[in-house]
Write a protein that holds these residues in place. Structure first.
Motif, short mmCIF file in Angstrom:
data_model
loop_
_atom_site.label_atom_id
_atom_site.label_comp_id
_atom_site.label_asym_id
_atom_site.label_seq_id
_atom_site.Cartn_x
_atom_site.Cartn_y
_atom_site.Cartn_z
N GLU A 189 7.67 -4.69 -6.97
CA GLU A 189 8.10 -3.45 -6.32
C GLU A 189 6.93 -2.66 -5.76
O GLU A 189 7.05 -1.98 -4.75
CB GLU A 189 8.96 -2.59 -7.24
CG GLU A 189 8.25 -2.01 -8.44
CD GLU A 189 8.22 -2.92 -9.65
OE1 GLU A 189 7.59 -2.53 -10.64
OE2 GLU A 189 8.81 -4.01 -9.62
N LEU A 190 5.76 -2.76 -6.40
CA LEU A 190 4.57 -2.06 -5.89
C LEU A 190 3.96 -2.83 -4.72
O LEU A 190 3.53 -2.24 -3.73
CB LEU A 190 3.54 -1.88 -7.01
CG LEU A 190 3.98 -1.08 -8.23
CD1 LEU A 190 2.85 -0.99 -9.24
CD2 LEU A 190 4.48 0.29 -7.85
N THR A 205 5.89 7.37 -4.71
CA THR A 205 5.41 7.19 -6.08
C THR A 205 4.88 5.78 -6.29
O THR A 205 3.80 5.56 -6.87
CB THR A 205 6.54 7.48 -7.09
OG1 THR A 205 6.98 8.82 -6.89
CG2 THR A 205 6.07 7.29 -8.52
N ARG A 206 5.62 4.79 -5.81
CA ARG A 206 5.17 3.40 -5.94
C ARG A 206 3.88 3.16 -5.18
O ARG A 206 3.01 2.41 -5.63
CB ARG A 206 6.26 2.45 -5.45
CG ARG A 206 7.43 2.36 -6.38
CD ARG A 206 8.48 1.39 -5.87
NE ARG A 206 9.64 1.39 -6.73
CZ ARG A 206 10.73 0.67 -6.50
NH1 ARG A 206 10.79 -0.11 -5.43
NH2 ARG A 206 11.74 0.72 -7.34
N GLN A 207 3.75 3.79 -4.02
CA GLN A 207 2.54 3.65 -3.23
C GLN A 207 1.34 4.21 -4.01
O GLN A 207 0.29 3.56 -4.08
CB GLN A 207 2.68 4.38 -1.90
CG GLN A 207 1.44 4.34 -1.05
CD GLN A 207 1.62 5.12 0.24
OE1 GLN A 207 2.71 5.20 0.78
NE2 GLN A 207 0.55 5.69 0.73
N THR A 217 10.57 7.72 -4.09
CA THR A 217 10.27 6.54 -4.91
C THR A 217 9.23 5.68 -4.21
O THR A 217 8.31 5.17 -4.86
CB THR A 217 11.56 5.72 -5.16
OG1 THR A 217 12.52 6.57 -5.78
CG2 THR A 217 11.28 4.51 -6.03
N ALA A 218 9.35 5.54 -2.90
CA ALA A 218 8.35 4.77 -2.15
C ALA A 218 6.97 5.43 -2.27
O ALA A 218 5.96 4.74 -2.44
CB ALA A 218 8.76 4.65 -0.69
N ARG A 223 1.04 4.63 -7.27
CA ARG A 223 0.77 3.78 -8.44
C ARG A 223 0.06 2.50 -8.03
O ARG A 223 -0.89 2.07 -8.67
CB ARG A 223 2.08 3.43 -9.15
CG ARG A 223 2.61 4.55 -10.01
CD ARG A 223 3.85 4.18 -10.79
NE ARG A 223 3.76 2.89 -11.44
CZ ARG A 223 4.82 2.12 -11.70
NH1 ARG A 223 6.03 2.50 -11.33
NH2 ARG A 223 4.68 0.97 -12.30
N ALA A 224 0.52 1.89 -6.94
CA ALA A 224 -0.09 0.64 -6.48
C ALA A 224 -1.54 0.87 -6.05
O ALA A 224 -2.42 0.07 -6.38
CB ALA A 224 0.72 0.05 -5.33
N VAL A 237 5.77 -2.27 -1.33
CA VAL A 237 5.45 -1.00 -0.66
C VAL A 237 4.10 -1.09 0.05
O VAL A 237 3.97 -0.69 1.20
CB VAL A 237 5.46 0.18 -1.67
CG1 VAL A 237 4.92 1.45 -1.04
CG2 VAL A 237 6.87 0.41 -2.19
#
Length: 154
Positions: free
Chosen positions: A106-107, A137-139, A134-135, A141-142, A110
């Protein structure tokens, strides 16, 4: 949208579709096949396209699904110990490529869509079927994980 309009719009985005498929699959030939299959499936599903303004995002989503299906098929065919060599050995040796492969799916999705295919954050969220927050946040984190992974020790 007519088939002729479809052909013109797809032709304009084929390079971006190929880059995305190549980053997912790591092989030129398989990426080309995935793009061809995506165009074919897109043409068949053209009547289902509700808003023409989302055409590129829609096609990107079809491509992502096609790439994931190909990865599942390849995983069944080959054991992880004996993956076939790809035509992209130089790119595979890059630390960034290795770090991206280690990210959770999922990371990674993105990051690939945002930075390697040039989609905006809103388009990325829509292509993945997730909220824009959410996108984002994932960005974050990644990128944090990639930074930790790629930091060079002095």
């Amino acid at each position: 949208m007519t088939q002729a309009e479809f052909a013109v719009r797809v032709e304009g985005m084929k390079a971006r579709l190929y880059r995305t498929a190549y980053l997912y699959l790591g092989s030129e030939a398989i990426a080309l096949d995935a793009v061809d299959e995506t165009v074919y499936k897109g043409l068949l599903a053209l009547p289902k396209l509700r808003q023409e303004g989302y055409f590129e995002t829609w096609m990107t989503r079809i491509l992502i699904n096609e790439c994931k299906q190909e990865l599942r098929r390849r995983k069944r065919e080959f054991s992880m110990d004996a993956l076939p060599e790809t035509a992209a050995e130089d790119f595979d040796a890059l630390p960034l490529k290795e770090a991206l492969q280690r990210l959770p799916t999922e990371l990674k999705d993105v990051i690939l869509l945002r930075y390697f295919t040039g989609l905006t954050q809103a388009e990325t969220a829509q292509a993945l079927g997730i909220p824009q927050g959410t996108a984002a946040t994932r960005q974050r984190r990644a990128l944090a994980l990639l930074k930790l992974e790629l930091e060079v020790e002095p």
